[in-house]
Design an enzyme around this catalytic site. Structure first.
Site, PDB file in Angstrom:
ATOM      1  N   ARG A  26       0.826  -1.189  -0.287  1.00 14.98           N
ATOM      2  CA  ARG A  26       0.117   0.092   0.228  1.00 14.98           C
ATOM      3  C   ARG A  26       0.620   1.067  -0.023  1.00 14.98           C
ATOM      4  NH1 ARG A  26       2.261   2.381   3.473  1.00 14.98           N
ATOM      5  NH2 ARG A  26       1.855   2.096   5.807  1.00 14.98           N
ATOM      6  N   LYS A  35       0.916   4.680   1.709  1.00 12.80           N
ATOM      7  CA  LYS A  35       0.587   5.407   3.151  1.00 12.80           C
ATOM      8  C   LYS A  35      -0.137   6.643   1.930  1.00 12.80           C
ATOM      9  CE  LYS A  35       2.090   6.738   7.357  1.00 12.80           C
ATOM     10  NZ  LYS A  35       1.367   5.561   8.076  1.00 12.80           N
ATOM     11  N   SER A  37      -2.941   9.780   6.168  1.00  3.73           N
ATOM     12  CA  SER A  37      -2.237   8.972   7.325  1.00  3.73           C
ATOM     13  C   SER A  37      -0.476   9.429   7.326  1.00  3.73           C
ATOM     14  CB  SER A  37      -2.387   7.198   6.720  1.00  3.73           C
ATOM     15  OG  SER A  37      -1.138   7.469   7.866  1.00  3.73           O
ATOM     16  N   ARG A  71       3.818  -5.985   3.003  1.00  4.20           N
ATOM     17  CA  ARG A  71       3.768  -6.736   4.182  1.00  4.20           C
ATOM     18  C   ARG A  71       3.480  -8.213   3.736  1.00  4.20           C
ATOM     19  NH1 ARG A  71      -1.576  -4.769   7.191  1.00  4.20           N
ATOM     20  NH2 ARG A  71       0.088  -3.467   8.020  1.00  4.20           N
ATOM     21  N   LYS A  97       5.828  -5.214  21.524  1.00  5.17           N
ATOM     22  CA  LYS A  97       5.261  -3.981  21.880  1.00  5.17           C
ATOM     23  C   LYS A  97       4.158  -4.450  23.132  1.00  5.17           C
ATOM     24  CE  LYS A  97       4.108  -0.372  19.199  1.00  5.17           C
ATOM     25  NZ  LYS A  97       3.537   0.691  18.054  1.00  5.17           N
ATOM     26  N   HIS A 126       9.937  -5.594  11.375  1.00  4.56           N
ATOM     27  CA  HIS A 126       9.709  -4.608   9.844  1.00  4.56           C
ATOM     28  C   HIS A 126      11.051  -4.254   9.712  1.00  4.56           C
ATOM     29  CE1 HIS A 126       5.978  -2.909  12.710  1.00  4.56           C
ATOM     30  NE2 HIS A 126       5.552  -3.719  12.024  1.00  4.56           N
ATOM     31  N   GLU A 150       9.458   0.091   3.766  1.00  5.43           N
ATOM     32  CA  GLU A 150       9.012  -0.667   4.593  1.00  5.43           C
ATOM     33  C   GLU A 150       8.099  -1.777   4.205  1.00  5.43           C
ATOM     34  OE1 GLU A 150       7.059   0.126   9.071  1.00  5.43           O
ATOM     35  OE2 GLU A 150       5.820  -0.167   7.529  1.00  5.43           O
ATOM     36  N   GLU A 167      -6.390  -5.325  15.498  1.00  6.79           N
ATOM     37  CA  GLU A 167      -6.153  -4.217  16.228  1.00  6.79           C
ATOM     38  C   GLU A 167      -6.133  -3.325  15.955  1.00  6.79           C
ATOM     39  OE1 GLU A 167      -3.157  -2.188  18.892  1.00  6.79           O
ATOM     40  OE2 GLU A 167      -3.509  -2.520  17.134  1.00  6.79           O
ATOM     41  N   HIS A 168      -5.706  -2.961  14.641  1.00  9.08           N
ATOM     42  CA  HIS A 168      -5.130  -1.662  14.379  1.00  9.08           C
ATOM     43  C   HIS A 168      -6.890  -1.213  13.828  1.00  9.08           C
ATOM     44  CE1 HIS A 168      -4.263   1.165  10.377  1.00  9.08           C
ATOM     45  NE2 HIS A 168      -3.078   1.038  10.825  1.00  9.08           N
TER      46      HIS A 168
HETATM   47  P1  0O2 Z   1      -0.712   2.947   8.904  1.00 10.47           P
HETATM   48  O1  0O2 Z   1      -1.851   2.921   8.483  1.00 10.47           O
HETATM   49  O2  0O2 Z   1      -0.262   1.306   8.457  1.00 10.47           O
HETATM   50  O3  0O2 Z   1       0.412   3.609   8.226  1.00 10.47           O
HETATM   51  P2  0O2 Z   1       8.877   4.771  11.562  1.00 10.47           P
HETATM   52  O4  0O2 Z   1       7.865   5.128  10.744  1.00 10.47           O
HETATM   53  O5  0O2 Z   1      10.186   3.271  12.308  1.00 10.47           O
HETATM   54  O6  0O2 Z   1       9.733   6.401  11.390  1.00 10.47           O
HETATM   55  P3  0O2 Z   1       6.947   4.593  13.171  1.00 10.47           P
HETATM   56  O7  0O2 Z   1       5.406   4.615  12.755  1.00 10.47           O
HETATM   57  O8  0O2 Z   1       7.068   3.981  15.650  1.00 10.47           O
HETATM   58  O9  0O2 Z   1       8.032   4.804  13.422  1.00 10.47           O
HETATM   59  O10 0O2 Z   1       7.618   2.633  13.066  1.00 10.47           O
HETATM   60  P4  0O2 Z   1       7.126   1.229  13.707  1.00 10.47           P
HETATM   61  O11 0O2 Z   1       6.618   1.106  14.711  1.00 10.47           O
HETATM   62  O12 0O2 Z   1       7.504   0.085  13.172  1.00 10.47           O
HETATM   63  O13 0O2 Z   1       5.570   1.092  13.133  1.00 10.47           O
HETATM   64  C1  0O2 Z   1       5.119   1.570  11.623  1.00 10.47           C
HETATM   65  C2  0O2 Z   1       3.878   0.581  11.101  1.00 10.47           C
HETATM   66  O14 0O2 Z   1       3.722  -0.333  11.316  1.00 10.47           O
HETATM   67  C3  0O2 Z   1       2.379   1.545  11.457  1.00 10.47           C
HETATM   68  O15 0O2 Z   1       2.603   2.120  10.694  1.00 10.47           O
HETATM   69  C4  0O2 Z   1       1.200   0.055  11.750  1.00 10.47           C
HETATM   70  O16 0O2 Z   1       1.832  -0.333  10.661  1.00 10.47           O
HETATM   71  C5  0O2 Z   1       2.474  -1.041  11.982  1.00 10.47           C
HETATM   72  N1  0O2 Z   1       2.616  -1.381  13.275  1.00 10.47           N
HETATM   73  C6  0O2 Z   1       3.244  -0.727  14.234  1.00 10.47           C
HETATM   74  N2  0O2 Z   1       2.776  -0.606  15.401  1.00 10.47           N
HETATM   75  C7  0O2 Z   1       1.724  -1.056  15.894  1.00 10.47           C
HETATM   76  C8  0O2 Z   1       1.032  -1.648  16.501  1.00 10.47           C
HETATM   77  O17 0O2 Z   1       0.866  -1.926  17.835  1.00 10.47           O
HETATM   78  N3  0O2 Z   1      -0.286  -2.019  16.836  1.00 10.47           N
HETATM   79  C9  0O2 Z   1      -0.851  -2.530  14.814  1.00 10.47           C
HETATM   80  N4  0O2 Z   1      -1.503  -2.878  14.732  1.00 10.47           N
HETATM   81  N5  0O2 Z   1       0.066  -2.334  13.455  1.00 10.47           N
HETATM   82  C10 0O2 Z   1       1.213  -1.471  14.472  1.00 10.47           C
HETATM   83  P5  0O2 Z   1       1.158   3.342  10.938  1.00 10.47           P
HETATM   84  O18 0O2 Z   1       1.804   4.866  10.216  1.00 10.47           O
HETATM   85  O19 0O2 Z   1       1.140   3.876  12.736  1.00 10.47           O
HETATM   86  O20 0O2 Z   1       0.020   2.526  10.185  1.00 10.47           O
END
Ligand code: 0O2
Length: 216
Positions: free
Chosen positions: A55, A57, A61, A89, A124, A132, A151, A166-167
């Site tokens: 995807r 972003k 977002s 992913r 976490k 990741h 990513e 959870e998301h």
């Molecule tokens: P979306 O809607 O998926 O885009 P960084 O990107 O490394 O600078 P960040 O965002 O803290 O900083 O990195 P991290 O923790 O690796 O998280 C990146 C993505 O991992 C998130 O993107 C989520 O997709 C997923 N993720 C991380 N933590 C969680 C969690 O606790 N639960 C779920 N379900 N997904 C998680 P976004 O931008 O938050 O969202």
């Protein structure tokens, strides 16, 4: 970008060029994964990858994340500070597949691994588990090559099931989730870990049985 952000003509062009780059980087990574999957099936008669999604972003977002991290919500900041504008992913069957896939990707000579966040080894606090990798992949344009960030998230089917739910119900509510739901989600994450461990042991037992059958 978001409704409240009006872009000038030049900014629209910058936005479109960047999105073109990120989209091309996704295509490069998806092709690499497709080839690895085919090769794995051909040589080992086993496919560790269940499915792969990608995807770009969304503008909303992007703005939300930049604001949360205290950066300007402009195109330069998004390019500099966000690692996950292009996201891929990979969902696999067993936890042991995660590292195997990560190694196969990370060892490709044109891929540079910038950062690894191993939420499998260190989940976490809410129970989130996933591996990741922030990588760059070269995108070959007509006049230059651009190393572009992607990513890559690698997780099991069970971890993906948990993370998707959870998301939906919590992550996007930015912490405004009732305590009992948070606790129940963490308990579910523990069950997911137990399930993954048991499925891995089961798979090992089946593999040993079929090896013994081949020998006898
Ligand atoms: P979306 O809607 O998926 O885009 P960084 O990107 O490394 O600078 P960040 O965002 O803290 O900083 O990195 P991290 O923790 O690796 O998280 C990146 C993505 O991992 C998130 O993107 C989520 O997709 C997923 N993720 C991380 N933590 C969680 C969690 O606790 N639960 C779920 N379900 N997904 C998680 P976004 O931008 O938050 O969202």
């Amino acid at each position: 970008m978001a409704e409240s952000y009006i872009l000038t003509g030049d900014e629209v062009k910058d936005w479109e060029s960047l999105m073109f780059l990120y989209n091309s980087a996704i295509k490069e990574i998806m092709t690499k994964i497709e080839i690895l999957k085919d090769e794995f099936e051909y040589t080992h008669h086993y496919n560790p990858i269940e499915h792969v999604t990608s995807r770009l972003k969304t503008p909303q977002s992007i703005v939300r994340k930049l604001k949360k991290q205290g950066y300007e919500t402009d195109i330069a900041s998004m390019h500099r500070y966000l690692n996950d504008i292009a996201g891929v992913r990979i969902v696999c069957s067993f936890t042991s597949d995660i590292y195997r896939i990560a190694d196969m990707i990370g060892s490709q000579s044109d891929i540079k691994t910038l950062l690894i966040k191993n939420y499998i080894a260190s989940p976490k606090p809410n129970g989130y588990k996933s591996y990741h990798m922030i990588v760059t992949v070269p995108v070959f344009l007509s006049d230059r090559v651009v190393e572009t960030k992607v990513e890559i998230q690698i997780r099991t089917i069970a971890q993906d099931f948990w993370a998707s739910l959870e998301h939906k119900i919590y992550y996007k509510m930015e912490g405004n989730c009732p305590e009992e739901i948070k606790q129940e989600l963490t308990r579910c994450a523990e069950m997911v870990s137990v399930l993954d461990d048991r499925m891995l042991s089961l798979n090992e037992a089946i593999r040993q049985l079929s090896e013994e059958e081949t020998v006898s």
